[in-house]
Write a protein that holds these residues in place. Sequence first.
Motif, mmCIF file in Angstrom:
data_model
loop_
_atom_site.group_PDB
_atom_site.id
_atom_site.type_symbol
_atom_site.label_atom_id
_atom_site.label_comp_id
_atom_site.label_asym_id
_atom_site.label_seq_id
_atom_site.Cartn_x
_atom_site.Cartn_y
_atom_site.Cartn_z
ATOM 1 N N LEU A 180 0.692 -1.323 0.355
ATOM 2 C CA LEU A 180 -0.074 0.305 0.050
ATOM 3 C C LEU A 180 0.673 1.876 0.487
ATOM 4 N N VAL A 181 1.854 1.341 0.188
ATOM 5 C CA VAL A 181 3.110 2.564 -0.176
ATOM 6 C C VAL A 181 3.811 2.210 -1.239
ATOM 7 N N SER A 182 3.163 3.266 -2.430
ATOM 8 C CA SER A 182 3.958 3.336 -3.573
ATOM 9 C C SER A 182 5.526 3.247 -3.099
ATOM 10 N N SER A 183 6.545 2.843 -4.108
ATOM 11 C CA SER A 183 8.099 2.754 -4.229
ATOM 12 C C SER A 183 8.620 4.400 -3.863
ATOM 13 N N SER A 184 7.571 5.451 -4.477
ATOM 14 C CA SER A 184 8.410 7.132 -4.365
ATOM 15 C C SER A 184 8.120 7.101 -2.117
ATOM 16 N N VAL A 203 -2.304 8.450 4.828
ATOM 17 C CA VAL A 203 -3.932 8.523 5.021
ATOM 18 C C VAL A 203 -4.334 8.311 3.413
ATOM 19 N N VAL A 204 -3.874 9.726 2.550
ATOM 20 C CA VAL A 204 -4.015 9.767 1.686
ATOM 21 C C VAL A 204 -3.363 8.801 0.437
ATOM 22 N N GLU A 205 -1.823 7.969 0.800
ATOM 23 C CA GLU A 205 -1.195 7.355 0.261
ATOM 24 C C GLU A 205 -1.095 6.298 0.214
ATOM 25 N N LEU A 206 -2.279 5.466 1.667
ATOM 26 C CA LEU A 206 -2.429 4.572 1.341
ATOM 27 C C LEU A 206 -4.031 4.443 0.866
ATOM 28 N N GLY A 207 -4.415 5.217 1.444
ATOM 29 C CA GLY A 207 -6.352 5.398 0.205
ATOM 30 C C GLY A 207 -5.420 4.863 -1.417
ATOM 31 N N THR A 208 -5.143 5.424 -2.165
ATOM 32 C CA THR A 208 -5.058 6.016 -3.672
ATOM 33 C C THR A 208 -4.162 4.976 -3.732
ATOM 34 N N THR A 209 -3.212 3.784 -3.065
ATOM 35 C CA THR A 209 -2.724 2.589 -3.751
ATOM 36 C C THR A 209 -3.328 1.667 -3.124
ATOM 37 N N THR A 211 -6.885 2.131 -3.911
ATOM 38 C CA THR A 211 -8.023 2.208 -4.967
ATOM 39 C C THR A 211 -7.499 1.745 -6.541
ATOM 40 N N HIS A 212 -6.484 2.199 -6.479
ATOM 41 C CA HIS A 212 -5.824 1.511 -7.784
ATOM 42 C C HIS A 212 -5.191 0.190 -7.887
ATOM 43 N N LEU A 213 -4.971 -0.758 -7.069
ATOM 44 C CA LEU A 213 -4.780 -1.657 -7.050
ATOM 45 C C LEU A 213 -5.933 -2.906 -6.898
ATOM 46 N N THR A 214 -7.029 -2.102 -6.455
ATOM 47 C CA THR A 214 -8.671 -2.928 -6.804
ATOM 48 C C THR A 214 -9.054 -2.295 -7.996
ATOM 49 N N GLU A 215 -9.049 -1.371 -8.862
ATOM 50 C CA GLU A 215 -9.169 -1.123 -10.465
ATOM 51 C C GLU A 215 -9.059 -2.529 -10.800
ATOM 52 N N GLN A 216 -7.643 -2.355 -10.377
ATOM 53 C CA GLN A 216 -6.405 -3.426 -11.791
ATOM 54 C C GLN A 216 -7.206 -5.072 -11.111
ATOM 55 N N LEU A 217 -7.296 -4.958 -9.551
ATOM 56 C CA LEU A 217 -7.770 -6.588 -10.022
ATOM 57 C C LEU A 217 -8.588 -6.830 -9.668
ATOM 58 N N ALA A 218 -10.131 -5.917 -10.674
ATOM 59 C CA ALA A 218 -11.133 -5.852 -10.160
ATOM 60 C C ALA A 218 -11.838 -7.041 -10.890
ATOM 61 N N ASP A 219 -11.614 -6.742 -12.086
ATOM 62 C CA ASP A 219 -12.120 -7.914 -12.886
ATOM 63 C C ASP A 219 -11.951 -9.168 -12.849
ATOM 64 N N ASP A 220 -10.948 -9.714 -12.234
ATOM 65 C CA ASP A 220 -10.242 -10.551 -11.915
ATOM 66 C C ASP A 220 -10.636 -11.481 -10.519
ATOM 67 N N PHE A 221 -11.402 -10.454 -9.208
ATOM 68 C CA PHE A 221 -11.983 -11.265 -8.369
ATOM 69 C C PHE A 221 -13.461 -11.166 -8.929
ATOM 70 N N GLN A 222 -13.885 -10.277 -9.631
ATOM 71 C CA GLN A 222 -15.038 -10.796 -10.372
ATOM 72 C C GLN A 222 -15.690 -11.748 -10.858
ATOM 73 N N ARG A 223 -14.447 -12.287 -11.838
ATOM 74 C CA ARG A 223 -14.228 -13.579 -12.907
ATOM 75 C C ARG A 223 -14.607 -14.858 -11.630
#
Length: 233
Positions: A180-184, A203-209, A211-223
């Motif tokens: 949940l913490v980006s490389s930078s 808080v913003v960093e954790l929530g943003t990351t 959210t991004h991971l959820t969007e990337q994995l959403a279709d896999d979870f749904q399948r």
Amino acid sequence: MRALPLLALALTLPALNACSSDSSTAAPRPGPIGSTPTPTPTPSPTATGTAFDVTRCLNQQVAPGVSVANLVIPDTVKLDVTKPNGFPNGRGLNDPVVDLTLAVIFLDLTKHPANLLASLPLDPPGNEVKTLPDFPYLAPANGNPPLPPAGGTNFNFRTDPPSAYVRVDRMGMPAVATALVSSSMKNAYNDANPTDDASGKFVVELGTTLTHLTEQLADDFQRLSLNMCATPI
């Protein structure tokens, strides 16, 4: 520590879906010669949101009175000695804490158990090196770690002050710093303290990351018909 790395999770979810298909279904018989085969209808794709709100993920309860946000902010190991020990109340050396953490930040815990990812057959059955029966209980290090020079001393965890140690990573709640913490931001996160977490610095960093991971994995979870805790917006 047993772990299902985040990249492996993204790669194995589609594989699990393929493995779960029914391979015993017989092939359709060919129609009479000269007949026009009936085309197989193509199912309409289910519309999914392109963005997600992860607030519900952070607010869902992992244990009575303990939310996901309570676990990751501040990033510390929390132990209530009046309750049974083990994740999320402290953790044992062999607890699959990374798998558990990934499950509670992605899955709807009202529909799936927190140990769902830990129970996947892709996971190793346990630590490859057995833990010790006595203090310090940790398993011997893998490989050949460097030893102190002759005459040097090792740390004494019972008596050495905190100033005797140098922090190189923060792993109070496994998978938080990793996933949940980006490389930078990792150096800044590792140099910070739990008081910085409690003040809302990350808080913003954790929530943003998340959210991004959820969007990337959403279709896999749904399948896989897995219910996510995030809600599409």
